[in-house]
Scaffold this motif. Structure first.
Motif, PDB file in Angstrom:
ATOM      1  N   ILE A  98       0.768  -0.912  -0.028  1.00 61.08           N
ATOM      2  CA  ILE A  98      -0.014  -0.024  -0.074  1.00 61.08           C
ATOM      3  C   ILE A  98       0.855   1.328  -0.096  1.00 61.08           C
ATOM      4  N   ALA A  99       2.061   1.402   1.025  1.00 59.26           N
ATOM      5  CA  ALA A  99       2.758   2.594   1.014  1.00 59.26           C
ATOM      6  C   ALA A  99       3.454   2.766  -0.485  1.00 59.26           C
ATOM      7  N   ARG A 100       3.774   1.527  -1.208  1.00 55.50           N
ATOM      8  CA  ARG A 100       4.494   1.820  -2.841  1.00 55.50           C
ATOM      9  C   ARG A 100       3.262   2.400  -3.453  1.00 55.50           C
ATOM     10  N   THR A 101       1.800   2.106  -3.355  1.00 54.39           N
ATOM     11  CA  THR A 101       0.765   2.542  -4.194  1.00 54.39           C
ATOM     12  C   THR A 101       0.555   4.056  -3.709  1.00 54.39           C
ATOM     13  N   LEU A 102       0.606   4.281  -2.447  1.00 52.44           N
ATOM     14  CA  LEU A 102       0.623   5.815  -2.203  1.00 52.44           C
ATOM     15  C   LEU A 102       1.444   6.908  -3.094  1.00 52.44           C
ATOM     16  N   ASP A 103       2.847   6.196  -2.699  1.00 49.90           N
ATOM     17  CA  ASP A 103       4.127   6.830  -3.235  1.00 49.90           C
ATOM     18  C   ASP A 103       3.981   6.947  -4.836  1.00 49.90           C
ATOM     19  N   LYS A 104       3.501   6.048  -5.604  1.00 47.40           N
ATOM     20  CA  LYS A 104       3.045   6.167  -6.940  1.00 47.40           C
ATOM     21  C   LYS A 104       2.114   7.146  -7.357  1.00 47.40           C
ATOM     22  N   ALA A 105       0.859   7.068  -6.290  1.00 42.22           N
ATOM     23  CA  ALA A 105      -0.152   8.213  -6.612  1.00 42.22           C
ATOM     24  C   ALA A 105       0.314   9.422  -6.407  1.00 42.22           C
ATOM     25  N   ALA A 106       1.055   9.860  -5.616  1.00 41.91           N
ATOM     26  CA  ALA A 106       1.660  11.096  -4.944  1.00 41.91           C
ATOM     27  C   ALA A 106       2.567  11.698  -6.349  1.00 41.91           C
ATOM     28  N   LYS A 107       3.396  10.765  -6.896  1.00 40.85           N
ATOM     29  CA  LYS A 107       4.404  11.093  -7.847  1.00 40.85           C
ATOM     30  C   LYS A 107       3.361  11.419  -8.994  1.00 40.85           C
ATOM     31  N   LYS A 108       2.475  10.712  -9.254  1.00 37.56           N
ATOM     32  CA  LYS A 108       1.611  10.855 -10.483  1.00 37.56           C
ATOM     33  C   LYS A 108       0.955  12.366 -10.575  1.00 37.56           C
ATOM     34  N   VAL A 109       0.573  12.798  -9.255  1.00 39.53           N
ATOM     35  CA  VAL A 109       0.005  14.182  -9.233  1.00 39.53           C
ATOM     36  C   VAL A 109       0.886  15.301  -8.989  1.00 39.53           C
ATOM     37  N   GLY A 110       2.038  14.774  -8.477  1.00 40.76           N
ATOM     38  CA  GLY A 110       3.308  15.760  -8.308  1.00 40.76           C
ATOM     39  C   GLY A 110       3.425  16.364  -7.170  1.00 40.76           C
ATOM     40  N   VAL A 111       2.852  15.894  -5.748  1.00 41.95           N
ATOM     41  CA  VAL A 111       2.844  16.537  -4.664  1.00 41.95           C
ATOM     42  C   VAL A 111       4.175  16.255  -3.901  1.00 41.95           C
ATOM     43  N   LEU A 132       0.941  -2.702  10.378  1.00 36.75           N
ATOM     44  CA  LEU A 132       1.340  -1.374   9.764  1.00 36.75           C
ATOM     45  C   LEU A 132       2.398  -1.056  10.460  1.00 36.75           C
ATOM     46  N   ILE A 133       2.607  -0.903  11.926  1.00 34.39           N
ATOM     47  CA  ILE A 133       3.818  -0.273  12.546  1.00 34.39           C
ATOM     48  C   ILE A 133       5.001  -1.050  12.246  1.00 34.39           C
ATOM     49  N   ARG A 134       5.105  -2.385  12.150  1.00 30.60           N
ATOM     50  CA  ARG A 134       6.071  -3.227  12.005  1.00 30.60           C
ATOM     51  C   ARG A 134       6.588  -2.821  10.405  1.00 30.60           C
ATOM     52  N   SER A 135       5.719  -2.506   9.569  1.00 35.22           N
ATOM     53  CA  SER A 135       6.036  -2.141   8.205  1.00 35.22           C
ATOM     54  C   SER A 135       6.670  -0.945   7.929  1.00 35.22           C
ATOM     55  N   ILE A 136       6.547  -0.038   8.739  1.00 32.01           N
ATOM     56  CA  ILE A 136       7.080   1.244   8.559  1.00 32.01           C
ATOM     57  C   ILE A 136       8.848   1.453   8.123  1.00 32.01           C
ATOM     58  N   PRO A 137       9.672   0.585   8.786  1.00 30.07           N
ATOM     59  CA  PRO A 137      10.780   0.818   8.258  1.00 30.07           C
ATOM     60  C   PRO A 137      11.093   0.541   6.957  1.00 30.07           C
ATOM     61  N   LYS A 138      10.402  -0.602   6.434  1.00 32.84           N
ATOM     62  CA  LYS A 138      10.597  -1.027   5.099  1.00 32.84           C
ATOM     63  C   LYS A 138       9.758  -0.098   4.035  1.00 32.84           C
ATOM     64  N   ALA A 139       8.431   0.218   4.605  1.00 30.20           N
ATOM     65  CA  ALA A 139       7.643   1.365   3.862  1.00 30.20           C
ATOM     66  C   ALA A 139       8.377   2.466   3.568  1.00 30.20           C
ATOM     67  N   LEU A 140       9.099   3.239   4.418  1.00 32.52           N
ATOM     68  CA  LEU A 140       9.771   4.266   4.430  1.00 32.52           C
ATOM     69  C   LEU A 140      11.087   4.470   3.494  1.00 32.52           C
ATOM     70  N   ALA A 141      11.545   3.129   3.556  1.00 35.83           N
ATOM     71  CA  ALA A 141      12.792   2.838   2.899  1.00 35.83           C
ATOM     72  C   ALA A 141      12.421   2.691   1.400  1.00 35.83           C
ATOM     73  N   GLU A 142      11.530   2.145   1.135  1.00 34.38           N
ATOM     74  CA  GLU A 142      11.041   1.742  -0.354  1.00 34.38           C
ATOM     75  C   GLU A 142      10.307   2.845  -0.897  1.00 34.38           C
ATOM     76  N   THR A 143       9.921   3.924  -0.207  1.00 34.79           N
ATOM     77  CA  THR A 143       9.238   4.942  -0.875  1.00 34.79           C
ATOM     78  C   THR A 143      10.044   6.243  -0.656  1.00 34.79           C
ATOM     79  N   ASP A 144       9.519   7.283  -1.422  1.00 34.03           N
ATOM     80  CA  ASP A 144      10.276   8.771  -1.313  1.00 34.03           C
ATOM     81  C   ASP A 144       9.323   9.679  -0.839  1.00 34.03           C
ATOM     82  N   VAL A 145       8.041   9.774  -1.117  1.00 41.60           N
ATOM     83  CA  VAL A 145       7.419  10.754  -0.504  1.00 41.60           C
ATOM     84  C   VAL A 145       6.166  10.717   0.461  1.00 41.60           C
ATOM     85  N   VAL A 146       6.284   9.262   0.864  1.00 48.46           N
ATOM     86  CA  VAL A 146       5.182   8.808   1.901  1.00 48.46           C
ATOM     87  C   VAL A 146       5.865   9.167   3.358  1.00 48.46           C
ATOM     88  N   CYS A 147       4.966   9.532   4.011  1.00 47.52           N
ATOM     89  CA  CYS A 147       5.214  10.030   5.458  1.00 47.52           C
ATOM     90  C   CYS A 147       4.212   9.146   6.571  1.00 47.52           C
TER      91      CYS A 147
END
Length: 454
Positions: A98-111, A132-147
């Motif tokens: 899901i984090a990757r999807t969010l990153d992809k969508a954010a980049k698509k609209v340019g935010v 979700l909490i346990r996924s945070i390290p990997k999610a933030l490492a594999e995305t660019d603009v997701v917080c």
């Protein structure tokens, strides 16, 4: 009506005093995206974000050009993913998808950033929220603009110490996963007590379930404007000091109100709130610490600093609340170390330490923000720092937060460069005394007695 003198004053604020609208943030509800199939869920999320926010960046740029007002960032916040992914996600890796999807969508609209990879666990964690909490390290490492953000406490519920203990570990893991970038992933992770539903600032923004389907929130800024105004009344009484801050905050907030209403009308999205926080940047002259010095302390951290910050925070709110139809978010003054050159100078001068920063968080807008600490700090120590800050928020009925960055491979005396609005920071020492026996206790810290107000 705005007269010509007020218009010129605003132009001067923008040209010489670093006045800007820090962000237009579009909040988007993902509740109608929920699906038990992970693939369909990700498709629903992507399609809704890219359709709702398709014109957000363009609109922000048009408003900035037409009015001559710098709008630094355009951002998105979404419903906490701990809720949205609950029926489809069985493992931490599912949430990473899901984090990757969010990153992809954010980049698509340019935010610039997207917030809401979040969980609200102030009284306990569901299995999905723990994943979700346990996924945070990997999610933030594999995305660019997701917080990411996690709310672990509130005045009404107390503090979930199981989540606090787990997050101490996750902060360290996030640092390790992004060590090649000076542990930058930790700059995108905030741990909250009493998190607001309508905060437009990153990394803690999410779109609360109390919000409508889509909303526009704006965050203004203007430490440089306030400092310049105070220079003109140097040595005057507290009455004059307070009146000057209030009048300045009013003018700054009016700029935010204008931008918020324009964006709302052009995008066809309801106007939510203006967050009138004084948010500093690494730019010279754009510092909350400099305001405190102008009020009268030699450096941020000197005796009198907490009182000066309390005065500043209160007067900003009193002035700003009259300038907008809806004020919300955090609203006050931020004291991030890496993003405020005056704070950095105070640390380097030996005037500002972690313990003094903690005292200042009792009266500021957020908490221990953007503080770089040694990479070999124990997870239990990080959990203890988080617990201390959450207790301040819980007992004082205010929002507090922690954004610590244990920089792997660096120690006290080193400096880390994050770049952009995140700035740079000296590594600050933490206590060498531990709290492992305290944070290893299971369960939660109960809500304070004044929470029973039903």
């Amino acid at each position: 009506m705005i007269n010509i003198l007020e218009a010129k004053e605003t132009v001067d604020m923008i040209a010489r005093e670093n006045l800007d609208v820090r962000t237009i943030t579009m909040g988007i509800s993902l509740l109608d995206c929920i699906d038990s199939d992970l693939g369909r869920l990700c498709d629903n999320i992507y399609n809704k974000i890219t359709s709702r926010a398709a014109k957000l960046v363009k609109t922000g740029e048009e408003i900035s050009k037409e009015y001559g007002i710098p709008i630094v960032h355009k951002r998105i916040s979404v419903t906490p993913i701990g809720l949205i992914g609950a029926s489809a996600c069985r493992t931490p890796d599912d949430f990473v998808q899901i984090a990757r999807t969010l990153d992809k969508a954010a980049k698509k609209v340019g935010v610039n950033f997207l917030g809401g990879f979040s969980a609200i666990v102030s009284k306990g964690m569901t299995p999905a929220e723990e994943n979700l909490i346990r996924s945070i390290p990997k999610a933030l490492a594999e995305t660019d603009v997701v917080c990411s953000s996690v709310n672990v406490g509130s005045t009404k519920t107390g503090i979930d110490m199981d989540a606090v203990r787990l997050l101490g570990e996750m902060v360290l893991q996030t640092a390790e996963y992004t060590k090649e970038q000076d542990s930058l992933g930790c700059a995108k992770l905030v741990i909250f007590c009493n998190a607001p539903d309508d905060n437009p600032f990153m990394a803690g923004a999410f779109h609360g379930v109390t919000e409508g389907d889509t909303v526009i929130n704006v965050g203004v800024s203007g430490p440089g404007v306030v400092k310049t105004a105070l220079q003109a009344v140097r040595g005057e009484s507290f009455e004059v000091l307070c009146e000057t801050i209030k009048k300045t905050a009013f003018k700054v907030t009016r700029v935010g109100q204008l931008v918020a209403k324009e964006a709302s009308e052009r995008l066809g999205v309801p106007f939510g709130i203006v967050d009138l926080s004084l948010a500093p940047t690494p730019a010279i002259g754009d510092s909350v610490a400099d305001i405190l010095q102008e009020i009268g302390v030699d450096y941020a951290g000197a005796p009198g600093t907490t009182a000066a910050l309390a005065l500043l925070n209160d007067q900003v709110k009193k002035g700003g609340v009259m300038a907008s139809s809806y004020v919300g978010g955090l609203s006050g003054a931020f004291i991030p170390v890496s993003e405020d050159q005056g704070m950095i100078d105070a640390v380097n001068a030996g005037a500002l330490h972690l313990e003094k920063l903690e005292a200042m968080t009792c009266v500021c807008s957020v908490g221990l923000d953007m503080i770089a600490i040694p990479g070999d700090t124990k997870a239990s120590t990080i959990s203890g720092i988080i617990a201390d800050e959450m207790a301040i928020g819980m007992v004082n009925q205010k929002t507090t937060a922690v954004r610590l960055i244990p920089v792997i491979g660096k120690g006290v005396g080193d400096t880390v460069e994050f770049g952009g609005l995140l700035g740079h920071a000296p590594i600050m020492p933490v206590s060498s005394f531990g709290c492992e026996r305290f944070v290893s206790r299971k369960g939660r810290i109960p809500a304070p007695i004044h929470s029973f107000k039903n």
